[in-house]
Every structure is written in C-alpha cells, then in structure tokens.
Design a protein around this motif. Sequence first.
Motif, PDB file in Angstrom:
ATOM      1  N   GLY A   1     -13.020  -6.322   4.043  1.00 21.19           N
ATOM      2  CA  GLY A   1     -11.734  -7.018   4.095  1.00 21.19           C
ATOM      3  C   GLY A   1     -10.873  -6.547   5.248  1.00 21.19           C
ATOM      4  N   VAL A   2     -10.796  -5.239   5.423  1.00 25.04           N
ATOM      5  CA  VAL A   2      -9.948  -4.714   6.507  1.00 25.04           C
ATOM      6  C   VAL A   2     -10.633  -4.953   7.860  1.00 25.04           C
ATOM      7  N   LEU A   3     -11.960  -4.867   7.884  1.00 23.00           N
ATOM      8  CA  LEU A   3     -12.660  -5.110   9.155  1.00 23.00           C
ATOM      9  C   LEU A   3     -12.425  -6.549   9.607  1.00 23.00           C
TER      10      LEU A   3
ATOM     11  N   TYR B   1       5.758  -8.521   4.215  1.00 21.11           N
ATOM     12  CA  TYR B   1       4.892  -9.301   3.319  1.00 21.11           C
ATOM     13  C   TYR B   1       3.794  -8.372   2.800  1.00 21.11           C
ATOM     14  N   HIS B   2       3.223  -8.735   1.670  1.00 22.29           N
ATOM     15  CA  HIS B   2       2.170  -7.907   1.064  1.00 22.29           C
ATOM     16  C   HIS B   2       0.795  -8.348   1.556  1.00 22.29           C
ATOM     17  N   ILE B   3      -0.105  -7.384   1.679  1.00 22.16           N
ATOM     18  CA  ILE B   3      -1.507  -7.696   1.975  1.00 22.16           C
ATOM     19  C   ILE B   3      -2.376  -6.866   1.047  1.00 22.16           C
ATOM     20  N   MET B   4      -3.320  -7.519   0.431  1.00 19.83           N
ATOM     21  CA  MET B   4      -4.123  -6.832  -0.581  1.00 19.83           C
ATOM     22  C   MET B   4      -5.510  -7.436  -0.632  1.00 19.83           C
ATOM     23  N   LYS B   5      -6.449  -6.592  -0.967  1.00 18.73           N
ATOM     24  CA  LYS B   5      -7.760  -7.098  -1.359  1.00 18.73           C
ATOM     25  C   LYS B   5      -8.230  -6.236  -2.532  1.00 18.73           C
ATOM     26  N   ALA B   6      -8.435  -6.906  -3.660  1.00 12.98           N
ATOM     27  CA  ALA B   6      -8.808  -6.165  -4.867  1.00 12.98           C
ATOM     28  C   ALA B   6     -10.045  -5.320  -4.584  1.00 12.98           C
ATOM     29  N   GLY B   7     -10.004  -4.077  -5.031  1.00 11.86           N
ATOM     30  CA  GLY B   7     -11.159  -3.205  -4.871  1.00 11.86           C
ATOM     31  C   GLY B   7     -11.252  -2.533  -3.521  1.00 11.86           C
ATOM     32  N   GLU B   8     -10.344  -2.872  -2.600  1.00  9.17           N
ATOM     33  CA  GLU B   8     -10.510  -2.314  -1.243  1.00  9.17           C
ATOM     34  C   GLU B   8      -9.225  -1.746  -0.640  1.00  9.17           C
ATOM     35  N   PHE B   9      -8.172  -2.548  -0.605  1.00  9.57           N
ATOM     36  CA  PHE B   9      -6.948  -2.039   0.023  1.00  9.57           C
ATOM     37  C   PHE B   9      -5.688  -2.713  -0.518  1.00  9.57           C
TER      38      PHE B   9
ATOM     39  N   PHE C   1      -8.576   2.231   0.163  1.00  5.63           N
ATOM     40  CA  PHE C   1      -8.886   3.103  -0.985  1.00  5.63           C
ATOM     41  C   PHE C   1     -10.119   3.945  -0.684  1.00  5.63           C
ATOM     42  N   PRO C   2     -10.170   5.208  -1.099  1.00  4.46           N
ATOM     43  CA  PRO C   2      -9.068   5.864  -1.781  1.00  4.46           C
ATOM     44  C   PRO C   2      -8.025   6.517  -0.878  1.00  4.46           C
ATOM     45  N   ASN C   3      -8.371   7.110   0.257  1.00  6.27           N
ATOM     46  CA  ASN C   3      -7.450   8.117   0.808  1.00  6.27           C
ATOM     47  C   ASN C   3      -7.152   8.005   2.294  1.00  6.27           C
ATOM     48  N   VAL C   4      -7.144   6.782   2.825  1.00  3.25           N
ATOM     49  CA  VAL C   4      -6.724   6.696   4.221  1.00  3.25           C
ATOM     50  C   VAL C   4      -5.645   5.631   4.388  1.00  3.25           C
ATOM     51  N   LEU C   5      -4.608   6.002   5.102  1.00  2.00           N
ATOM     52  CA  LEU C   5      -3.470   5.123   5.341  1.00  2.00           C
ATOM     53  C   LEU C   5      -3.516   4.714   6.804  1.00  2.00           C
ATOM     54  N   LEU C   6      -3.486   3.411   7.036  1.00  2.00           N
ATOM     55  CA  LEU C   6      -3.719   2.911   8.393  1.00  2.00           C
ATOM     56  C   LEU C   6      -2.551   2.063   8.865  1.00  2.00           C
ATOM     57  N   GLY C   7      -2.345   2.041  10.173  1.00  2.00           N
ATOM     58  CA  GLY C   7      -1.357   1.140  10.749  1.00  2.00           C
ATOM     59  C   GLY C   7      -1.891   0.552  12.038  1.00  2.00           C
TER      60      GLY C   7
END
Length: 383
Positions: free
Chosen positions: A172-174, A231-239, A277-283
């Motif tokens: 999803g993020v890729l 705005y929100h961005i989400m993908k269940a199970g990933e980010f 998820f779990p432990n990296v915060l990206l910008g």
Amino acid sequence: MGYDIEALNDVLQPVGSARGLPNDFYTEQSTYDAEREAVFFANWAAIGFGMDVPEEADAKPVEFLGLPLLLVRGRDGQVRVFQNTCRHRGMILIDEPKKVRGVIRCPYHSWCYDLTGKLKTTPHVGGPGQNTHDDIDRDDLGLIEIRSHVWQDIIFINVSGQAPPFEEAASGVLERWKEFERPAHFGGAESAFELEVNSNWKLAVENYCESYHLPWIHPGLNAYSKLEDHYHIMKAGEFSGQGTRVYNPDLSKDQAFTNYPDLSKKWAKQAEYISLFPNVLLGVHRDHRFAIVLVPQGMDRTVERISLYYADEKMTGPDFADLRAKHAAQWKEVFEEDIFVVEGMQAGRHGRFFDGGKFSPAMDEPTWMFHHWIASQMVAAAT
Ligand code: FES
Ligand SMILES: [Fe+2]
C-alpha cells in the motif's frame, strides 16, 4: 498468556463503538513480551538504517527486543542481518561497531566467519594443530541469518520468517508513494538525531498518525498547516497516517532544497505522514523524506531514531550543511513538542479505571486502525 483475549473484542469493533487497547498493553511486562512475538517478530519490523553500516565491511551490533543482532555490509554492498552469536559456544561475536578486517573472528576460540556468514576457519578444533574434524561440518555452521529487507535505507527484519515478502506486506505504501521510489540521499551527521521518551512505543505511533492534536501541541506548524488542511490515509493491516494540503517550508530566504524531479502536481503542496506498522514513522515531501525508527527499550521506554534524506544528492554537500542542520532542528522541535503527550498518556495508562478510551470517529480513525491491527495480531498469535 499475560493478556486477556476477551478484552480485545472491544478493540476489534468499528471505530464508533471500539475501545482502545487495555492498559496492560502499556504497563504489563507479560503483555509486552507477548507483543514482541505477535507484533514485532511475526511481521516486518524496522531495526535501523543502512547508514548504520555505511561502507563495505562495516559491522554494527544491535540489540532488538532482547535479540542480539549484527548488521554487516558485505563486500557486495549488501546489508545482511545475523544473530550476533557464535555457532560454537554462543559467544557474542562483535560488541561494538567496527570495520571488519578480513573475517569476523569470535573472540573466544577464534572461529572465523566471512561477511556472508560462512564459517571459514576453526583453529585446533580437531586437537592442537588440527583445524578440522570429521564431526565439524563448516557448511552447516554458518552464522544464523535473519530474514531482512532494506527499503529507503530502513532495515527491516522478519524474525519468524513467515511474513509475506516485504513488497507485499508494504504494498500500500509502495504504491501510494511510488513517485518517491528513487534514491533518497542521507544528509549525514546533521540529519540524524535521537529522542528518548518515557512511553510505550505504541503511543508514539498513535500520536504520529493523527492530526487532531495539531492546534494544541504544534502551534508553529498549525500556523500554516491547519487542522482543516489535513486528511487521513489508511490501509487496514499496513499503515495509518495523515497528509497536509499545505506543505510550505520556510527555512531560509537564500537557499532551498531541490525537489524530486517530475513529481505530479499534487506534491507541490502536499506532504504525507504514515505510521507503517509496527514501528516506523515516515514522511514524504517534494524535497525530502524522513524516517523514524522506534526502538522499544522496555514497555515504558522508547528510543526514536530519526534520519532525513534529500531528493537531490547536491543537498548533502558542505554548501548545504547549515541548511540541513537548521532543517533537522526544525523537525526536532516538532517531534519534541510531542514528548509530553506520549509521556503523559503513558502515565495515564496507570489509571486503573481507564477503559482504553473513546475514539472520535471523525478524528481518530487512523489511531483506531492501529489499535485494531495490534489487537488482530495478538488474537491471531493466540489462536
Ligand atoms: S564460542 Fe566462538 S569460537 Fe568458541
Ligand atoms: Fe505531533
């Protein structure tokens, strides 16, 4: 099992009716230990950066949730992650960052491994002067390699070996950020810093993925990038995360960082922030990206390791050192503004009548999605 699976039913509800994770997810050692397996070891977790071993033959020991690991950059330029444990009697192989000269030599009985982990020499193993023995099969006694993947300089490991390939797990993020899928250049010494927080690692994730707190915690940011610009961005199970429609850096009158070439128009103004998820915060931004790797040090202490990367390699040169330092300081100030809330929430979790809390369906959906993911990982591991 230290945690109450039944209680997680309340977390695994739609956002409007869900509760947050129970207090023991922040305050109980047994829950923390269970989370280590179910959340960190079962998935792709970040443990550091490629820049930790910048050159060929660099090796760095890393402890991750009690696992002794060794990062090694091979002569082929590849980063590999090994268990930092000798196959002979289990001695720790390397105890401080160093350049490996030739081979990795165990300090105890001098068994030697090459940079791909192969056992190369076993002095006197068959008796004095006998460096082989029929029962010692070197091909079977290489270093234990941990499944790893490097993406955008972030080193991920999957300890269980059972997670889907990284490209699938992070698809999803890729996909969302595919325009940024090109070299990002580490800014060097000015562009890396660490913060220590007295809080469970999850509170850093939860706080990062929502913009609700912006007006009160980040008045400086909020002056130009307001709540309604997000705005929100989400993908269940990933980010989970959020974006802004008004990325408008104001660092210096005389100098600016160069943008990635040929970005689509939306990135002229937008920037996005994701907790993978779990432990990296990206910008990501049109001119730079950053990553924050959360390294849990215990259930109530976390080290945040921050690295900044630039779109244009020229931005990493000496001419831009001052601007990079100013830039890192600006981000540091923002991240420091968050410390008192993550530490305050940690303290709040000792309030025994706190029930996990109430999510705002309008504002807290990214946080809810992260809780939902954690609960689902814990349930999956227990069943
Ligand atoms: S423990 Fe490593 S050589 Fe003996
Ligand atoms: Fe914040």
